[in-house]
Design a protein around this motif. Structure first.
Motif, PDB file in Angstrom:
ATOM      1  N   PHE A  72       0.806  -1.213   0.000  1.00  0.00           N
ATOM      2  CA  PHE A  72       0.000   0.000   0.000  1.00  0.00           C
ATOM      3  C   PHE A  72       0.839   1.263   0.000  1.00  0.00           C
ATOM      4  N   SER A  73       2.133   1.095  -0.081  1.00  0.00           N
ATOM      5  CA  SER A  73       3.042   2.223  -0.197  1.00  0.00           C
ATOM      6  C   SER A  73       4.117   1.851  -1.214  1.00  0.00           C
ATOM      7  N   ASP A  78       8.907  -3.257  -4.848  1.00  0.00           N
ATOM      8  CA  ASP A  78       9.975  -3.222  -5.844  1.00  0.00           C
ATOM      9  C   ASP A  78       9.456  -3.521  -7.246  1.00  0.00           C
ATOM     10  N   LEU A  79       8.162  -3.777  -7.373  1.00  0.00           N
ATOM     11  CA  LEU A  79       7.537  -4.053  -8.668  1.00  0.00           C
ATOM     12  C   LEU A  79       6.342  -3.133  -8.845  1.00  0.00           C
ATOM     13  N   LEU A  80       6.387  -2.301  -9.868  1.00  0.00           N
ATOM     14  CA  LEU A  80       5.281  -1.405 -10.197  1.00  0.00           C
ATOM     15  C   LEU A  80       4.518  -2.022 -11.358  1.00  0.00           C
ATOM     16  N   LEU A  94       2.517   9.164 -11.737  1.00  0.00           N
ATOM     17  CA  LEU A  94       3.147   7.874 -12.007  1.00  0.00           C
ATOM     18  C   LEU A  94       4.661   7.981 -11.885  1.00  0.00           C
ATOM     19  N   ARG A  95       5.230   9.063 -12.385  1.00  0.00           N
ATOM     20  CA  ARG A  95       6.681   9.255 -12.283  1.00  0.00           C
ATOM     21  C   ARG A  95       7.120   9.362 -10.822  1.00  0.00           C
ATOM     22  N   ARG A  96       6.349  10.074 -10.006  1.00  0.00           N
ATOM     23  CA  ARG A  96       6.682  10.213  -8.588  1.00  0.00           C
ATOM     24  C   ARG A  96       6.577   8.871  -7.866  1.00  0.00           C
ATOM     25  N   VAL A  97       5.556   8.099  -8.182  1.00  0.00           N
ATOM     26  CA  VAL A  97       5.414   6.768  -7.583  1.00  0.00           C
ATOM     27  C   VAL A  97       6.604   5.896  -7.961  1.00  0.00           C
ATOM     28  N   TYR A  98       7.023   5.959  -9.228  1.00  0.00           N
ATOM     29  CA  TYR A  98       8.174   5.178  -9.679  1.00  0.00           C
ATOM     30  C   TYR A  98       9.442   5.569  -8.921  1.00  0.00           C
ATOM     31  N   GLU A  99       9.641   6.845  -8.701  1.00  0.00           N
ATOM     32  CA  GLU A  99      10.838   7.305  -7.998  1.00  0.00           C
ATOM     33  C   GLU A  99      10.839   6.897  -6.529  1.00  0.00           C
ATOM     34  N   GLN A 100       9.665   6.657  -5.951  1.00  0.00           N
ATOM     35  CA  GLN A 100       9.580   6.270  -4.547  1.00  0.00           C
ATOM     36  C   GLN A 100       9.799   4.777  -4.324  1.00  0.00           C
ATOM     37  N   ILE A 101       9.763   3.986  -5.374  1.00  0.00           N
ATOM     38  CA  ILE A 101       9.922   2.537  -5.234  1.00  0.00           C
ATOM     39  C   ILE A 101      11.378   2.210  -4.915  1.00  0.00           C
ATOM     40  N   ALA A 102      11.553   1.227  -4.048  1.00  0.00           N
ATOM     41  CA  ALA A 102      12.887   0.830  -3.599  1.00  0.00           C
ATOM     42  C   ALA A 102      13.682   0.181  -4.731  1.00  0.00           C
ATOM     43  N   GLU A 103      14.999   0.331  -4.670  1.00  0.00           N
ATOM     44  CA  GLU A 103      15.897  -0.312  -5.633  1.00  0.00           C
ATOM     45  C   GLU A 103      16.174  -1.732  -5.186  1.00  0.00           C
TER      46      GLU A 103
END
Length: 183
Positions: A72-73, A78-80, A94-103
């Motif tokens: 939920f966050s 690690d998978l969008l 969508l770009r901001r959500v992608y940048e917040q995802i862990a590496e």
């Protein structure tokens, strides 16, 4: 005079070769572990969301591929998985959500609308999410069948396992304000 010890083969191990071998083993182990521990964050915007829920049901059992429960966050994922049509107003989100995802992070385009804009060829629709974020796997269909989604997840797992996973070279941090104890 040559002794018998001079004729014995000498086994030498170079530090770099040993580290390379260890790096290869660790990379294979990390690839296997990451392959079966996908923490997904679904970005659902349209009608394909109904088919996405079907894949998560007991009949198709997405859990056996290690991608069971949605997070939920984006910071826990690690998978969008982008499901459905993305319009121009949603692109920065969508770009901001992608940048917040862990590496390390991976992206799946779910359905023809996320992959190429679908039949919405107009000024308000993004013609494929690969214009906003890098995409690893495209799943075609309007909406895609659950079997296609499972094939896409297995393709992503093969890609993850084949990647080079590096060890983190961390040095111990010095403790500030403490003097070494001398005895």
């Amino acid at each position: 005079m040559a002794s018998e010890l001079d004729n014995l083969p000498v086994i030498t191990t170079r530090r770099e070769e040993a580290q390379g071998f260890l790096q290869g083993l660790v990379s294979k182990g990390l690839g296997w572990a990451r392959k079966y521990s996908l923490f997904q964050y679904p970005f659902v915007t349209a009608c394909c969301g109904m088919e996405f829920m079907t894949v998560a049901s007991a009949r198709y059992d997405l859990d056996r591929f290690g991608a069971a429960l949605p997070r939920f966050s984006p910071r826990q994922a690690d998978l969008l998985i982008v499901v459905g049509t993305v319009n121009c107003k949603q692109a920065p989100i969508l770009r901001r959500v992608y940048e917040q995802i862990a590496e390390p992070k991976w992206v799946v385009a779910f359905g023809v609308c996320a992959s190429s804009g679908g039949f919405y060829d107009n000024y308000a629709t993004v013609q494929g999410i690969d214009r906003i974020v890098p995409v690893d796997v495209y799943i075609p269909g309007c909406p895609p069948r659950p079997e296609q989604v499972l094939d896409g997840i297995m393709l992503l797992q093969q890609k993850i396992q084949g990647q080079q996973h590096k060890l983190i070279d961390r040095k111990p941090l010095p403790v500030v304000g403490q003097e070494p104890i001398s005895r």
